[in-house]
Motif scaffolding. Structure first.
Motif, PDB file in Angstrom:
ATOM      1  N   LYS A 162       2.911   0.102   6.654  1.00  0.00           N
ATOM      2  CA  LYS A 162       3.746   1.122   6.927  1.00  0.00           C
ATOM      3  C   LYS A 162       5.025   0.909   6.090  1.00  0.00           C
ATOM      4  CE  LYS A 162       2.023   3.069  11.141  1.00  0.00           C
ATOM      5  NZ  LYS A 162       2.443   3.541  12.720  1.00  0.00           N
ATOM      6  N   TYR A 163       5.418  -0.331   6.188  1.00  0.00           N
ATOM      7  CA  TYR A 163       6.601  -0.627   5.383  1.00  0.00           C
ATOM      8  C   TYR A 163       6.660  -0.824   4.077  1.00  0.00           C
ATOM      9  CZ  TYR A 163       3.848  -4.946   4.981  1.00  0.00           C
ATOM     10  OH  TYR A 163       2.567  -5.960   4.803  1.00  0.00           O
ATOM     11  N   THR A 164       5.586  -0.200   3.487  1.00  0.00           N
ATOM     12  CA  THR A 164       5.525  -0.012   2.143  1.00  0.00           C
ATOM     13  C   THR A 164       5.892   1.404   1.670  1.00  0.00           C
ATOM     14  OG1 THR A 164       3.126   0.628   1.940  1.00  0.00           O
ATOM     15  CG2 THR A 164       3.850  -1.558   1.633  1.00  0.00           C
ATOM     16  N   SER A 165       6.111   2.239   2.655  1.00  0.00           N
ATOM     17  CA  SER A 165       6.522   3.607   2.399  1.00  0.00           C
ATOM     18  C   SER A 165       7.926   3.534   2.069  1.00  0.00           C
ATOM     19  CB  SER A 165       6.278   4.570   3.893  1.00  0.00           C
ATOM     20  OG  SER A 165       7.019   5.427   3.898  1.00  0.00           O
ATOM     21  N   LYS A 166       8.031   4.523   1.069  1.00  0.00           N
ATOM     22  CA  LYS A 166       9.552   4.423   0.782  1.00  0.00           C
ATOM     23  C   LYS A 166      10.653   5.376   1.688  1.00  0.00           C
ATOM     24  CE  LYS A 166       8.282   4.835  -4.312  1.00  0.00           C
ATOM     25  NZ  LYS A 166       8.198   5.592  -5.427  1.00  0.00           N
ATOM     26  N   THR A 177      13.761   5.698  11.091  1.00  0.00           N
ATOM     27  CA  THR A 177      12.313   5.927  11.164  1.00  0.00           C
ATOM     28  C   THR A 177      11.534   4.970  12.265  1.00  0.00           C
ATOM     29  OG1 THR A 177      12.485   6.821   9.061  1.00  0.00           O
ATOM     30  CG2 THR A 177      10.064   6.395   9.816  1.00  0.00           C
ATOM     31  N   LEU A 178      11.694   3.738  11.906  1.00  0.00           N
ATOM     32  CA  LEU A 178      11.070   2.779  12.700  1.00  0.00           C
ATOM     33  C   LEU A 178      11.653   2.605  14.101  1.00  0.00           C
ATOM     34  CD1 LEU A 178       9.282   0.187  12.609  1.00  0.00           C
ATOM     35  CD2 LEU A 178      11.169  -1.094  11.748  1.00  0.00           C
ATOM     36  N   ALA A 179      12.980   2.786  14.390  1.00  0.00           N
ATOM     37  CA  ALA A 179      13.294   3.067  15.731  1.00  0.00           C
ATOM     38  C   ALA A 179      12.496   4.028  16.484  1.00  0.00           C
ATOM     39  CB  ALA A 179      14.763   3.236  15.859  1.00  0.00           C
ATOM     40  N   LEU A 192       8.998  -8.269   3.924  1.00  0.00           N
ATOM     41  CA  LEU A 192       7.852  -7.552   4.197  1.00  0.00           C
ATOM     42  C   LEU A 192       7.016  -7.167   3.129  1.00  0.00           C
ATOM     43  CD1 LEU A 192       8.172  -6.074   7.812  1.00  0.00           C
ATOM     44  CD2 LEU A 192       7.107  -8.178   7.279  1.00  0.00           C
ATOM     45  N   ARG A 193       7.689  -6.476   2.268  1.00  0.00           N
ATOM     46  CA  ARG A 193       7.201  -5.809   0.929  1.00  0.00           C
ATOM     47  C   ARG A 193       6.909  -7.017  -0.063  1.00  0.00           C
ATOM     48  NH1 ARG A 193      11.411  -0.720   0.582  1.00  0.00           N
ATOM     49  NH2 ARG A 193      10.387   0.894   2.063  1.00  0.00           N
ATOM     50  N   VAL A 194       7.904  -7.815  -0.347  1.00  0.00           N
ATOM     51  CA  VAL A 194       7.753  -8.867  -1.336  1.00  0.00           C
ATOM     52  C   VAL A 194       6.553  -9.997  -1.022  1.00  0.00           C
ATOM     53  CG1 VAL A 194       8.578 -10.962  -2.306  1.00  0.00           C
ATOM     54  CG2 VAL A 194       9.881  -8.575  -2.096  1.00  0.00           C
ATOM     55  N   ASN A 195       6.275 -10.117   0.497  1.00  0.00           N
ATOM     56  CA  ASN A 195       5.231 -10.795   0.899  1.00  0.00           C
ATOM     57  C   ASN A 195       4.129 -10.059   0.889  1.00  0.00           C
ATOM     58  OD1 ASN A 195       4.457 -13.289   2.335  1.00  0.00           O
ATOM     59  ND2 ASN A 195       4.211 -12.140   4.034  1.00  0.00           N
ATOM     60  N   LEU A 227       3.512  -2.352  -9.406  1.00  0.00           N
ATOM     61  CA  LEU A 227       3.859  -3.140  -8.142  1.00  0.00           C
ATOM     62  C   LEU A 227       4.786  -2.867  -7.313  1.00  0.00           C
ATOM     63  CD1 LEU A 227       3.214  -6.855  -9.945  1.00  0.00           C
ATOM     64  CD2 LEU A 227       1.604  -5.376  -8.776  1.00  0.00           C
ATOM     65  N   ALA A 228       5.842  -2.340  -8.016  1.00  0.00           N
ATOM     66  CA  ALA A 228       7.159  -1.954  -7.352  1.00  0.00           C
ATOM     67  C   ALA A 228       6.607  -0.647  -6.587  1.00  0.00           C
ATOM     68  CB  ALA A 228       8.042  -1.335  -8.282  1.00  0.00           C
ATOM     69  N   GLU A 229       6.035   0.358  -7.138  1.00  0.00           N
ATOM     70  CA  GLU A 229       5.414   1.589  -6.389  1.00  0.00           C
ATOM     71  C   GLU A 229       4.625   1.189  -5.257  1.00  0.00           C
ATOM     72  OE1 GLU A 229       4.914   5.829  -5.807  1.00  0.00           O
ATOM     73  OE2 GLU A 229       6.188   4.701  -7.175  1.00  0.00           O
ATOM     74  N   GLU A 230       3.507   0.213  -5.322  1.00  0.00           N
ATOM     75  CA  GLU A 230       2.559  -0.318  -4.236  1.00  0.00           C
ATOM     76  C   GLU A 230       3.265  -0.839  -3.199  1.00  0.00           C
ATOM     77  OE1 GLU A 230      -1.216  -1.423  -2.818  1.00  0.00           O
ATOM     78  OE2 GLU A 230      -0.663   0.013  -4.439  1.00  0.00           O
ATOM     79  N   SER A 231       4.425  -1.583  -3.394  1.00  0.00           N
ATOM     80  CA  SER A 231       4.964  -2.123  -2.444  1.00  0.00           C
ATOM     81  C   SER A 231       6.108  -1.445  -1.768  1.00  0.00           C
ATOM     82  CB  SER A 231       5.428  -3.561  -2.817  1.00  0.00           C
ATOM     83  OG  SER A 231       6.438  -3.295  -3.862  1.00  0.00           O
ATOM     84  N   GLY A 232       6.459  -0.374  -2.356  1.00  0.00           N
ATOM     85  CA  GLY A 232       7.530   0.570  -1.731  1.00  0.00           C
ATOM     86  C   GLY A 232       8.896   0.694  -2.144  1.00  0.00           C
TER      87      GLY A 232
END
Length: 524
Positions: A420-424, A430-432, A461-464, A484-489
């Motif tokens: 879910k952290y890959t969502s833009k 939102t997370l709260a 998290l996204r980079v990992n 890769l940028a798009e994929e990871s958010g």
């Protein structure tokens, strides 16, 4: 001090500077130096106007001292605007001339660089700069300059100790200047001296002592500086407002902060706006005024995002400039070596052989340096730490019920097991909401257990995530960086590349190339 009057005064002085300043200011007569000093002080009062003056001064500059003086004024202007990226650029231009200027300017260049390193939390570089100035002080013959450098050194080291929350040691260090009060006053550094004491006593929760030194700092500031310095005023206002907050006098704190926020209406400095909006939000929370708390907290979060982006960019620029400085130093050594080698060619063959060995040795060191320089001073930007590494709770942090804290931690672990952290659209709010908590609790727990703010937590998290993809799914090595940028958010190619480098220490293209070679070697 009324801001509008100061602005009119500043414009008048700028007019006079542009038409009266001598073209030969490199001769350093008293009048020209006075003009330059006025421009330096006004950099923190009217940065955009003074910026036009620096263009004029650069055209009139004739010597290395002249150019460095203007570059340092440019650095102050960009610091006043909160643009540390450009501050680093101006300081690098000044540093290229450091071996051609007098000791006073050498010290000023390095003190400016130390301030920038401390601000960006590049603590190893800060120590290197302080060591350089200490060596300069020890070798200085002029008594007045030696004393000035020592005072500035103590002030910088005390500020660093406060940044690291070592308040007792900060007081011990700053108290070594008590016998220098007369010279501190002559140098117009009394406000800085008293501010350090005020902040240290505030950190130790000795609020009466802190109030006393804030009053002394304010009085010294008004006495010594005709032009407004919003950085100093922000420190004074936010500091005394903090004391009001700790004493639960929320109304008094809000009265100061809201009035000062209006003075910042024309400011471009996101760091100052973030700090003041955050304190206003906290005081409204103290009054249980949820509507105003939400309003100013939203503003704080907006500026906080800007500050994160600005700081990330500035850190990357600083790394690049450090790399360039090291490369230039090595190149200078190599050039010097070549002169020795070629001058000895007709004298002795062994000198040539020895010289070539040193030349290639230096070249190898230079290559190795380029490989490791990106890794320097990023220990505070490693991949996500384990939740088990819990820091002790500061008495000034939010008090969160143990059960609530555990539920949020469990929720975070579940969240990390998803993508879910890959969502833009992922945000603190939102997370709260997903974890059925509020943003304050969530932010506090991330800070406490991960030693990061929310943005850094998500970016790690996204980079990992993308690193694991690259390691375990080789086809990802062939994808474009934009994919890769798009994929990871991440919102863009550039933001992905910047964050990736700030966390891992190397650019994504370099990482992919290295990983590809490693996989190929394993197969072979």
């Amino acid at each position: 001090m009324i801001l509008s009057n100061n602005r009119l005064f500043g414009q008048y002085v700028l007019f006079m500077l542009l038409f009266v300043i001598s073209p030969l200011f490199s001769q350093e007569n008293d009048e020209d130096r006075r003009m330059i000093n006025k421009a330096r002080e006004m950099a923190f009062f009217s940065p955009n106007e003074v910026l036009r003056l620096t263009d004029h001064l650069l055209k009139k500059a004739n010597t290395a001292d002249d150019y460095v003086t203007v570059y340092l004024i440019e650095a102050d202007i960009n610091t006043a605007k909160g643009d540390y990226d450009k501050t680093a650029e101006s300081l690098f231009k000044a540093n290229r001339l450091i071996n051609k200027v007098n000791d006073s300017l050498k010290a000023e260049i390095v003190f400016h660089k130390a301030f920038l390193a401390r601000t960006l939390k590049l603590y190893n570089q800060f120590d290197n700069y302080i060591d350089y100035v200490k060596a300069l002080e020890q070798n200085e013959d002029e008594a007045s300059l030696k004393s000035y450098i020592n005072i500035k050194l103590v002030l910088e080291e005390a500020n660093m100790l406060i940044d690291q929350e070592n308040y007792n040691q900060a007081i011990t260090v700053i108290n070594t200047l008590d016998k220098e009060s007369k010279q501190i006053e002559e140098l117009k550094l009394s406000d800085v001296y008293y501010l350090i004491k005020a902040k240290a006593y505030k950190g130790l929760e000795k609020y009466e002592e802190s109030y006393k030194y804030y009053d002394l700092a304010s009085a010294s500031y008004l006495k010594d500086h005709k032009s407004t310095n919003l950085l100093t005023e922000t420190a004074l206002v936010s500091g005394t407002a903090d004391l009001d907050y700790f004493n639960k006098d929320y109304s008094a704190a809000l009265n100061k902060l809201i009035r000062f926020l209006k003075r910042l209406s024309d400011s471009e400095n996101n760091y100052l706006l973030e700090k003041i909006n955050n304190r206003i939000a906290m005081n409204y929370l103290g009054l249980n005024d949820k509507e105003n708390h939400l309003k100013y907290n939203d503003a704080f979060l907006s500026y906080n995002k800007n500050v994160y982006d600005l700081e990330t960019s500035a850190i990357n620029s600083a790394y690049n400039y450090i790399n360039e400085e090291q490369a230039l130093n090595l190149e200078a050594k190599e050039n010097s070596l070549k002169v020795v080698v070629f001058s000895a060619l007709g004298v002795f063959f062994l000198v040539l052989l020895f010289g070539n060995l040193l030349y290639f040795s230096n070249k190898a060191k230079k290559k190795r340096l380029k490989e490791i320089i990106g890794y320097l001073e990023i220990t505070n930007k490693l991949l996500v730490d384990s939740v088990d590494k819990v820091k002790s709770i500061s008495p000034k942090k939010l008090s969160i019920p143990t059960e609530t804290e555990q539920n949020i931690l469990v929720g975070l672990k579940k969240f990390e097991s998803t993508v879910k952290y890959t969502s833009k659209d992922m945000s603190l709010a939102t997370l709260a909401a997903q974890l059925d908590t509020n943003t304050k609790y969530l932010s506090e727990i991330i800070n406490k257990h991960y030693n990061d703010n929310f943005n850094t937590y998500i970016n790690k998290l996204r980079v990992n995530y993308i690193i694991e993809k690259l390691k375990n799914e080789p086809e990802y090595l062939n994808y474009k960086i934009s994919y890769l940028a798009e994929e990871s958010g991440f919102s863009s190619h550039s933001s992905f590349a910047t964050v990736f480098k700030s966390i891992t220490g190397i650019a994504p293209t370099v990482f992919i190339d290295m990983l590809g070679k490693e996989i190929h070697n394993k197969k072979a």
